[in-house]
Design a protein around this motif. Structure first.
Motif, PDB file in Angstrom:
ATOM      1  N   SER A 107       0.862  -1.180   0.000  1.00  0.00           N
ATOM      2  CA  SER A 107       0.000   0.000   0.000  1.00  0.00           C
ATOM      3  C   SER A 107       0.897   1.229   0.000  1.00  0.00           C
ATOM      4  O   SER A 107       2.104   1.142   0.254  1.00  0.00           O
ATOM      5  N   VAL A 108       0.346   2.385  -0.270  1.00  0.00           N
ATOM      6  CA  VAL A 108       1.126   3.630  -0.257  1.00  0.00           C
ATOM      7  C   VAL A 108       1.750   3.832   1.112  1.00  0.00           C
ATOM      8  O   VAL A 108       2.931   4.178   1.236  1.00  0.00           O
ATOM      9  N   ASP A 109       0.989   3.611   2.177  1.00  0.00           N
ATOM     10  CA  ASP A 109       1.515   3.798   3.527  1.00  0.00           C
ATOM     11  C   ASP A 109       2.654   2.833   3.822  1.00  0.00           C
ATOM     12  O   ASP A 109       3.637   3.195   4.472  1.00  0.00           O
ATOM     13  N   GLU A 110       2.544   1.593   3.367  1.00  0.00           N
ATOM     14  CA  GLU A 110       3.624   0.621   3.581  1.00  0.00           C
ATOM     15  C   GLU A 110       4.871   1.022   2.796  1.00  0.00           C
ATOM     16  O   GLU A 110       5.993   0.915   3.307  1.00  0.00           O
TER      17      GLU A 110
ATOM     18  N   LEU B  90       5.811   4.017   1.928  1.00  0.00           N
ATOM     19  CA  LEU B  90       6.402   5.228   2.488  1.00  0.00           C
ATOM     20  C   LEU B  90       6.751   5.114   3.969  1.00  0.00           C
ATOM     21  O   LEU B  90       7.251   6.067   4.563  1.00  0.00           O
ATOM     22  N   ALA B  91       6.512   3.963   4.559  1.00  0.00           N
ATOM     23  CA  ALA B  91       6.712   3.793   6.003  1.00  0.00           C
ATOM     24  C   ALA B  91       8.152   4.092   6.432  1.00  0.00           C
ATOM     25  O   ALA B  91       8.383   4.651   7.490  1.00  0.00           O
ATOM     26  N   GLY B  92       9.131   3.744   5.626  1.00  0.00           N
ATOM     27  CA  GLY B  92      10.531   3.954   6.003  1.00  0.00           C
ATOM     28  C   GLY B  92      11.120   5.240   5.473  1.00  0.00           C
ATOM     29  O   GLY B  92      12.303   5.507   5.668  1.00  0.00           O
ATOM     30  N   ALA B  93      10.326   6.059   4.798  1.00  0.00           N
ATOM     31  CA  ALA B  93      10.830   7.305   4.227  1.00  0.00           C
ATOM     32  C   ALA B  93      11.134   8.310   5.318  1.00  0.00           C
ATOM     33  O   ALA B  93      10.338   8.505   6.226  1.00  0.00           O
TER      34      ALA B  93
ATOM     35  N   ASN C 175       1.377  11.388  -0.716  1.00  0.00           N
ATOM     36  CA  ASN C 175       1.694  10.054  -1.220  1.00  0.00           C
ATOM     37  C   ASN C 175       3.026  10.020  -1.968  1.00  0.00           C
ATOM     38  O   ASN C 175       3.255   9.149  -2.796  1.00  0.00           O
ATOM     39  N   ARG C 176       3.920  10.995  -1.677  1.00  0.00           N
ATOM     40  CA  ARG C 176       5.194  11.071  -2.389  1.00  0.00           C
ATOM     41  C   ARG C 176       6.364  11.123  -1.411  1.00  0.00           C
ATOM     42  O   ARG C 176       6.232  11.604  -0.303  1.00  0.00           O
TER      43      ARG C 176
END
Length: 100
Positions: A74-77, A79-82, A88-89
């Motif tokens: 998913s988008v959240d998954e 970006l979780a480590g960003a 969403n970017r």
């Protein structure tokens, strides 16, 4: 076999602006002689009827059709480590002096 002299190695080092000690010149003279000998050996078998190759077996690209499918994350998954995100970017630093 062509021989290379210590004077030739010293001259090449001077042209390349590399400072070498007498010990280094002696070592490189031996190494360059071995390299030249190896090239001469290859030249003996590299006749005009032998085509030059970069690989011992023929190589070819293997292509497949691109197939659109569902994402595993998913988008959240994703970006979780960003360290930083904007909606969403991913947020990354500008490079080469470019402004966003």
């Amino acid at each position: 076999m062509s021989e290379i002299s210590a004077e030739q190695v010293a001259h090449l080092a001077n042209l390349a602006r590399i400072a070498l000690t007498d010990e280094e010149i002696g070592h490189l003279t031996t190494e360059l002689a071995q390299i030249m000998h190896a090239v001469e050996k290859v030249s003996e078998v590299a006749t005009p009827d032998v085509p030059p190759t970069s690989h011992p077996i023929p190589m070819q690209n293997v292509y497949r059709d691109d197939v659109v499918g569902a994402s595993v994350l998913s988008v959240d998954e994703a970006l979780a480590g960003a360290p930083e995100r904007d909606g969403n970017r991913f947020v990354v630093s500008a490079i080469l002096g470019e402004e966003q």
